[in-house]
Design a protein around this motif. Structure first.
Motif, short mmCIF file in Angstrom:
data_model
loop_
_atom_site.label_atom_id
_atom_site.label_comp_id
_atom_site.label_asym_id
_atom_site.label_seq_id
_atom_site.Cartn_x
_atom_site.Cartn_y
_atom_site.Cartn_z
N SER A 130 -8.86 6.93 -2.46
CA SER A 130 -8.02 5.80 -2.86
C SER A 130 -7.07 5.49 -1.71
CB SER A 130 -7.24 6.18 -4.12
OG SER A 130 -6.28 5.19 -4.43
N VAL A 131 -6.80 4.22 -1.49
CA VAL A 131 -5.92 3.83 -0.38
C VAL A 131 -5.31 2.48 -0.62
CG1 VAL A 131 -7.83 2.77 0.92
CG2 VAL A 131 -5.76 3.46 2.13
N GLU A 159 -0.09 1.40 11.31
CA GLU A 159 0.58 2.03 12.45
C GLU A 159 0.21 3.50 12.63
OE1 GLU A 159 1.91 0.35 9.99
OE2 GLU A 159 3.38 -1.12 10.72
N VAL A 205 4.48 8.99 -2.89
CA VAL A 205 4.94 7.80 -2.17
C VAL A 205 5.27 6.75 -3.22
CG1 VAL A 205 4.36 6.04 -0.49
CG2 VAL A 205 3.53 8.39 -0.18
N ASN A 254 3.07 -5.58 -1.47
CA ASN A 254 1.71 -5.08 -1.41
C ASN A 254 0.92 -5.68 -2.58
OD1 ASN A 254 -0.58 -3.40 -1.51
ND2 ASN A 254 0.56 -1.74 -0.54
N ARG A 269 -1.01 -6.18 2.72
CA ARG A 269 0.39 -6.04 3.08
C ARG A 269 0.94 -7.38 3.55
NH1 ARG A 269 1.71 -1.58 7.64
NH2 ARG A 269 3.69 -2.46 8.28
C1 6R9 Z 1 -3.94 1.99 5.01
C2 6R9 Z 1 -3.10 0.82 4.65
C3 6R9 Z 1 0.46 0.42 4.54
C4 6R9 Z 1 1.33 0.52 3.31
C5 6R9 Z 1 2.16 1.77 3.27
C6 6R9 Z 1 2.34 1.97 1.77
C7 6R9 Z 1 1.03 1.51 1.19
C8 6R9 Z 1 -1.10 2.82 1.62
C9 6R9 Z 1 -0.97 4.37 0.11
C10 6R9 Z 1 0.20 3.58 0.03
C11 6R9 Z 1 1.00 4.90 -1.67
C12 6R9 Z 1 -1.10 5.48 -0.81
N1 6R9 Z 1 0.07 2.61 0.98
N2 6R9 Z 1 -1.73 3.87 1.11
N3 6R9 Z 1 1.17 3.84 -0.86
N4 6R9 Z 1 -0.08 5.70 -1.67
N5 6R9 Z 1 -2.18 6.27 -0.82
O1 6R9 Z 1 -3.06 0.43 3.51
O2 6R9 Z 1 -2.39 0.25 5.69
O3 6R9 Z 1 -2.17 -2.23 5.21
O4 6R9 Z 1 -0.74 -1.05 6.93
O5 6R9 Z 1 -0.38 -0.72 4.48
O6 6R9 Z 1 0.49 0.59 2.14
O7 6R9 Z 1 3.37 1.14 1.31
O8 6R9 Z 1 3.35 1.62 3.97
P1 6R9 Z 1 -1.43 -1.01 5.63
#
Ligand code: 6R9
Length: 655
Positions: free
Chosen positions: A389-390, A421, A518, A527, A532
């Motif tokens: 998951s991401v 980043e 997080v 988001n 983003r």
């Molecule tokens: C890889 C990606 C980054 C932002 C990051 C945060 C959120 C990404 C997360 C998550 C909680 C996770 N984020 N993965 N928050 N749990 N597993 O998404 O990169 O598009 O740069 O976004 O996404 O807020 O700071 P990007």
């Protein structure tokens, strides 16, 4: 019991050698020992990893130099390598017939496999075209393409000749594309006639034509035929991909690159209106991407890796293209959407290609969960071992559904926290070693020295059971090196807020067991479905509309997309609020300037916005009103006109 207290052990199946390949890291103790080495002795740890996972045309002498204090991080100094050689040549030599890419086209019956041997030829030919158009090491090339194999070929062809690619997500509008092409002064745009998604056609080439009208740097546009549609071609500037590649040789020597030579730029949103071109360099990035595919996804030879992201985002860069290919793996490129032709599409894909690692975003999981379990049931998902998951925090309901209905309790769930980043995962479980909790990204990856800071004092909150902002104490190989053309902005955004630390922009807690949760952004980044966006970017799109005087954009909670966009808009004097189409027009405006994925869900046409006497907008108040927390607005006495609050509450309630 709350989610924070419930631990899900590593599924026994993953540790049973008769059922699964032996995980690279098999226990908590093993993880802890490797992690300790990576922090205490990074030179040895990463020096060895870089030698194991990457092929060097000239070995490096120094593992690392510089760091967060001065923003001069460098890894694997004096070493030389080429990303396309690492992703293609060495595998094409060893296993030319192995499948590199499984292309799962928009229409399910149009899948296609591409072997490493074929990939090498395609990459060399396109590299030849770029060379013939005068592109040299260090030049910037824009890639604006649908999810077709040629998109991956485009990445690797640039890397082969040392050109810096800048992929712009094909959902961006012409104006957004224009800004990004201009910022990096790209000389070439690689694109396609049209895109296909969920049965619909997208006018890709026409969008490029529109964008480059004001991009004097663009000399050449190479157009791949995805649908064969009739599209305008400008003689001398536009060329057909196939015609040009067919004139080129099957082999072209890769350009030797220094470890710290740029590999690519990728634009992302920050707290201000202008997106920044995050720059990644060659060796450290490739190491981060490949090491996390190996350890976080426990990728073994023969596995089929399926990341459902778009190549236009960092997840696609690291986990569709570079990570799996560095390892010589098989990567699935999915052109469609989870609900086309129906909501079983993901699970049909898994069964059809015997996918072993599947990676998607919470927003997709939530949307599919809503549509009902019947779409998952009855598909053979037994090949799956790891579910990733991401993109945003995953809520426990979605986590459990993913674990129970998709993983059947037999798979590891890896909730991977990272950013454009960071280049690759920085907080994540490892499938064979870390017990999980629903909604926690768990523990830091190798080399990541995580810190939770007091947001006000910047002091590190040591020990467990603490909440603050998430930071990292030491540079790691795949950290972005700069913002293209603006190192000052890099320093100010990431390194200066808390000197000595990399600042993520996210809030986080470390629970009593040391697990990281997080919580989401603490800045003005929102988001939406894992995309983003900055509030400032959307505000500046709205303000360009002739009727708009002022606006404030807020992220509101949404059951499916995580957050959605609400926009408060004050109109210019004389403009009627009651014009029916104005809200629609404003939404169109955002689609035009940024892209459809940035559309506001709600527009409130209001008389005034809550501001302090010094004119500072108090977003906190708008956020609370939208969240239905009007009874806990806090101190509103600093507002220039406190009576505005009651009016806004009524407005939101009535709409
Ligand atoms: C890889 C990606 C980054 C932002 C990051 C945060 C959120 C990404 C997360 C998550 C909680 C996770 N984020 N993965 N928050 N749990 N597993 O998404 O990169 O598009 O740069 O976004 O996404 O807020 O700071 P990007």
């Amino acid at each position: 019991m709350s989610e924070e207290h419930t631990l899900f052990p590593v599924p026994a199946r993953l540790l049973d050698p008769s059922q699964c390949p032996e995980p690279y890291v098999k226990s908590l103790e093993e993880y802890q020992e490797l992690y300790r080495q990576s922090i205490e002795n990074p030179d040895e740890f990463f020096g060895k990893l870089a030698t194991d996972l990457l092929s060097w045309s000239k070995p490096f002498h120094t593992v690392q130099h510089g760091g967060l204090e001065h923003g001069d991080t460098a890894w694997f100094l004096d070493g030389q390598l080429n990303a396309s050689y690492n992703c293609v040549d060495r595998h094409a030599l060893a296993t030319p017939d192995k499948i590199a890419i499984i292309y799962e086209a928009d229409e399910p019956n149009q899948s296609e496999n591409i072997t490493y041997g074929e990939l090498l030829r395609k990459v060399c030919q396109l590299a030849g075209v770029l060379r013939a158009r005068g592109i040299r090491k260090g030049d910037t090339v824009a890639i604006y393409m649908p999810m077709i194999p040629e998109a991956i070929v485009a990445f690797l062809a640039c890397a082969r000749i040392g050109a810096v690619h800048s992929v712009i997500f094909a959902g961006f509008s012409a104006e957004a594309l224009r800004d990004r092409v201009q910022d990096a002064a790209c000389r070439v745009v690689l694109t396609a006639d049209q895109g296909k998604r969920g049965g619909k056609s997208i006018e890709t080439k026409r969008i490029v034509d529109d964008a480059v009208k004001s991009c004097p740097s663009v000399e050449t546009i190479i157009v791949c035929q995805r649908t064969g549609a009739d599209v305008p071609m400008t003689p001398g500037r536009d060329f057909w991909w196939n015609e040009e590649t067919s004139k080129c040789m099957n082999y072209l020597t890769p350009e030797p690159m220094n470890s710290e030579d740029p590999l690519f730029l990728l634009y992302t949103s920050g707290s201000t209106g202008t997106p920044k071109g995050v720059l990644h360099t060659t060796a450290g990035y490739l190491l981060g991407a490949s090491a996390t595919v190996k350890y976080v996804f426990d990728y073994h030879p023969g596995d089929i890796f399926a990341c459902m992201a778009d190549v236009g985002w960092i997840t696609g860069h690291s986990y569709i293209v570079y990570g799996p290919l560095v390892l010589g793996g098989t990567t699935v490129l999915f052109e469609s959407i989870p609900t086309y032709p129906n909501a079983s599409r993901y699970w049909e894909l898994v069964a059809k290609h015997k996918v072993t690692q599947f990676y998607t975003a919470p927003t997709a999981i939530r949307a599919l969960r809503r549509l009902g379990d019947e779409w998952v049931e009855g598909h053979d998902l037994s090949s799956l071992r790891v579910l990733g998951s991401v993109g945003e925090p995953i809520n426990p309901e979605a986590w459990h559904w993913y674990n129970d209905k998709v993983g059947k309790g037999r798979c590891a769930i890896v909730d991977t926290y990272w950013q454009t980043e960071t280049g690759s995962h920085i907080i994540t479980p490892l499938p064979g070693a870390i017990a999980t909790k629903a909604g926690s990204a768990t523990v830091p990856f190798f080399g990541i020295d995580v810190a939770i800071l007091d947001p006000v004092t910047g002091k590190e909150l040591v020990g467990n059971d603490v909440t603050g902002v998430l930071a990292v104490k030491k540079a790691w190989p795949s950290i972005a090196r700069t913002v293209y053309g603006n190192h000052q902005r890099y320093l100010e955004t990431y390194l200066k807020p808390y000197p000595g630390y990399y600042f993520t922009g996210d809030g986080a807690s470390r629970d009593k067991d040391g697990y990281i949760w997080v919580r989401g952004r603490v800045d003005d980044v929102i988001n939406v479905s894992g995309h983003r966006l900055s509030t400032a970017e959307i505000e500046s799109a709205l303000i360009m509309h002739h009727s708009v005087a002022e606006t404030a954009v807020i992220g509101a909670a949404d059951d499916v997309t995580g957050q959605c966009i609400h926009a408060f808009v004050c109109l210019k004097p004389g403009v009627s609020k009651h014009s029916n189409d104005l809200s629609k027009e404003l939404i169109l405006q955002v689609r035009k300037v940024i892209g459809p994925f940035a559309s506001p869900k709600k527009i409130y046409l209001v008389e005034d916005l809550p501001k302090t006497r010094s004119g500072k907008l108090m977003r906190r108040i708008l956020r609370k009103i939208i969240a239905g927390e009007s009874d806990s607005l806090g101190d509103i006495s600093t507002l220039a006109d406190p009576s505005i609050v009651a009016i806004l509450i009524k407005h939101v309630e009535n709409s």
